[in-house]
Design an enzyme around this catalytic site. Structure first.
Site, PDB file in Angstrom:
ATOM      1  N   LYS A  38      13.126 -10.554   3.718  1.00 34.29           N
ATOM      2  CA  LYS A  38      12.580  -9.715   2.650  1.00 34.29           C
ATOM      3  C   LYS A  38      11.868  -8.505   3.251  1.00 34.29           C
ATOM      4  CE  LYS A  38       8.228 -12.282   2.282  1.00 34.29           C
ATOM      5  NZ  LYS A  38       7.273 -12.929   1.369  1.00 34.29           N
ATOM      6  N   ARG A 136      -0.037 -18.684  -7.373  1.00 38.26           N
ATOM      7  CA  ARG A 136       0.691 -17.416  -7.507  1.00 38.26           C
ATOM      8  C   ARG A 136       1.852 -17.638  -8.472  1.00 38.26           C
ATOM      9  NH1 ARG A 136       2.651 -14.511  -2.018  1.00 38.26           N
ATOM     10  NH2 ARG A 136       4.067 -16.314  -2.003  1.00 38.26           N
ATOM     11  N   TYR A 273      -6.787  17.641  11.010  1.00 38.38           N
ATOM     12  CA  TYR A 273      -7.564  17.699   9.774  1.00 38.38           C
ATOM     13  C   TYR A 273      -8.946  17.077   9.977  1.00 38.38           C
ATOM     14  CZ  TYR A 273      -3.112  18.618   7.380  1.00 38.38           C
ATOM     15  OH  TYR A 273      -1.917  19.145   6.966  1.00 38.38           O
ATOM     16  N   MET A 322       0.720  13.509   8.336  1.00 41.91           N
ATOM     17  CA  MET A 322       1.861  12.887   7.676  1.00 41.91           C
ATOM     18  C   MET A 322       3.051  12.728   8.608  1.00 41.91           C
ATOM     19  SD  MET A 322       3.926  14.042   4.234  1.00 41.91           S
ATOM     20  CE  MET A 322       2.621  13.544   3.103  1.00 41.91           C
TER      21      MET A 322
END
Length: 384
Positions: A38, A136, A273, A322
Site C-alpha cells: 500500500k 479503527r 527563506y 520546495m
C-alpha cells in the site's frame, strides 16, 4: 551511479528484497507472507516491489484501496490482492471485475456487499476484519463487547465468501509491560473468536494479525499469514525502538540529487527563506536539486541533518525549499555543478539513513518514505 533524466531520484535495490524476505521467513517459520504494498509500497514503488516479491514466491498482497489494487492487476500481478481498507459501494463492480478480496470493515458494510451481490448475481471474496482493540475498523470483539453474532452473520452470507479473518496491533512495537499485556490480550481475543467460529461449524479461513512489529516481537504465533510492510524494504519504523529479535535487513532505498550551483558566502550573508543561517566566516555553499516537494521533509531544516558530497558528511543549512536545499561544502574540495549528492544511502564508505531524517522531522520512517514524491524516479539499482 544510475542515469536519470531527473535532477533528483531514488534507487531501489530490488534484489535485496529476496534477502529481507528470507530474514522475515526465519522469524515466522511456516507462516506465509502477505506482501503489503500500500501507499506505493511505502514510497518504494508498488508494482516493482510486488514483482520482486512474486519472484520470492509471495502469493498474496495487501493494499489500502481499490485504486492500488487495480494498478497491480493492470501491471500484470495475478496473485490474490486483499484490500485492507474501505471500498465505496459505487466501486463494488470493480471488486468482481478485477478478482479482488475485500476486507469487511463492519457487519453493515458486509451486508451492503451482500445486497449488491444478490442484485447483480456476483459472489464477492472477502476477509473478515475484527477489532480487538485498535478501534479503527472491523467487527468489534473486545472484552466487554464481543459482537460474535455479527461475525457469524458475515460468514453466512450467500454472496460474500469469507476466506479469512484478521485483526491489527496498535502497540506491537512497544515492549513495555502495559503494551505487552494489551497485545497478548488481542491475541487471546483473536484466537477465541476463531475457536468460537469453529465450534459453530464455520471455517474461519486464513488467519493473520502480525504487522511488521508483530513479526519482530511476536514471531511465533503460527497463523496462516503475516503482513510485513517496511521489513521487506529493509527498515523498521524507528531504529531506536527495542525489538525482540535480531534480523539482518538490507535497506533497499537510497536517495540522490545533483549539485546545481556552488558559490561562496561572505561573513554575515544568509541562506534561504527566513534567513535562518548566517555565515560566520567565508563559507562555500552548494545548492542541491531536491526539496520538500520531492519528499525531503521541511522539518529537518536547520536541525543538523547531513548529506554526503564526495562521500563527506556536509550539513544542510537554511530552510529546505520546495525544489532545492543548500549545503555547506566548505570542507570538500572541487565540488561543482552536476556532482551527485547522497541524501539516503552510502557513498564512499559513509552512510546516511532514512531514520536520521525521520528523527529530525519528529516522525517515523513509514511517513518519511511514503511521502517521497511521485516525480522522483524509482530506478532499479545495478551492481556498482
Amino acid at each position: 551511479m544510475l542515469e536519470s533524466y531527473s535532477r533528483a531520484w531514488c534507487e531501489i535495490d530490488l534484489d535485496a528484497i529476496a534477502h529481507n524476505v528470507e530474514e522475515i521467513q526465519k522469524l515466522v517459520g511456516h507462516t506465509k507472507i502477505m506482501g503489503i504494498v500500500k501507499a506505493n509500497a511505502y514510497g518504494h514503488g508498488a508494482l516493482a516491489c510486488a514483482q520482486a516479491l512474486t519472484r520470492c514466491g509471495i502469493e498474496i498482497f495487501g493494499v489500502s484501496s481499490i485504486d492500488e489494487a487495480i494498478e497491480l492487476r493492470e501491471g500484470g500481478i495475478e496473485a490474490d490482492i486483499l484490500i485492507l481498507g474501505y471500498t465505496p459501494p459505487r466501486h463494488f463492480d470493480k471488486l468482481a471485475e478485477y478478482g479482488l478480496i475485500q476486507s469487511l470493515v463492519s457487519c453493515a458494510y458486509a451486508k451492503k456487499l451482500e445486497q449488491y451481490g444478490e442484485a447483480n448475481d456476483v459472489v464477492f471474496r472477502a476477509h473478515a476484519k475484527i477489532d480487538t482493540g485498535m478501534n479503527r475498523t472491523g467487527i468489534v470483539y473486545q472484552p466487554d463487547h464481543k459482537h460474535f453474532d455479527e461475525l457469524k452473520d458475515v460468514y453466512r452470507l450467500d454472496h460474500v465468501r469469507v476466506e479469512g479473518i484478521f485483526s491489527h496491533f496498535p502497540v506491537s512495537d512497544d515492549l513495555g509491560e502495559d503494551a505487552l499485556s494489551f497485545t497478548k490480550r488481542q491475541i487471546a481475543l483473536f484466537d477465541e473468536a476463531v475457536e468460537r467460529l469453529r465450534a459453530e461449524g464455520i471455517d474461519p479461513g486464513a488467519r493473520h494479525i502480525q504487522n511488521s512489529y508483530g513479526i519482530l516481537n511476536y514471531h511465533d504465533l503460527g497463523y496462516d499469514y503475516c503482513r510485513p510492510g517496511l521489513l521487506y524494504m529493509g527498515v523498521t519504523s524507528d531504529d531506536a525502538i527495542e525489538i525482540n529479535s535480531a534480523p539482518d535487513f538490507i535497506p533497499i532505498l537510497s536517495v540522490w540529487a545533483n549539485v546545481s550551483v556552488v558559490k561562496w558566502l561572505k561573513p554575515g550573508e544568509t541562506v534561504s527563506y527566513g534567513r535562518h543561517f548566517k555565515a560566520e566566516k567565508p563559507t562555500k555553499i552548494a545548492t542541491i536539486s531536491i526539496g520538500y516537494a520531492d519528499g525531503l521533509p521541511r522539518l529537518v531544516s536547520n536541525q543538523g541533518v547531513q548529506v554526503l558530497v564526495h562521500g563527506v558528511p556536509c550539513p544542510l543549512v537554511g530552510n529546505v525549499c520546495m525544489d532545492q536545499c543548500m549545503v555547506d561544502v566548505t570542507a570538500v574540495e572541487n565540488v561543482q555543478e552536476g556532482d551527485v549528492v547522497c541524501l539516503v544511502g552510502e557513498q564512499n564508505g559513509h552512510k546516511m539513513t532514512i531514520d536520521r531524517l525521520s528523527r529530525l522531522a519528529h516522525t517515523i520512517n513509514n511517513e518519511t518514505l511514503s511521502q517521497i514524491a511521485a516525480r522522483m524516479p524509482r530506478l532499479k539499482k545495478r551492481e556498482q
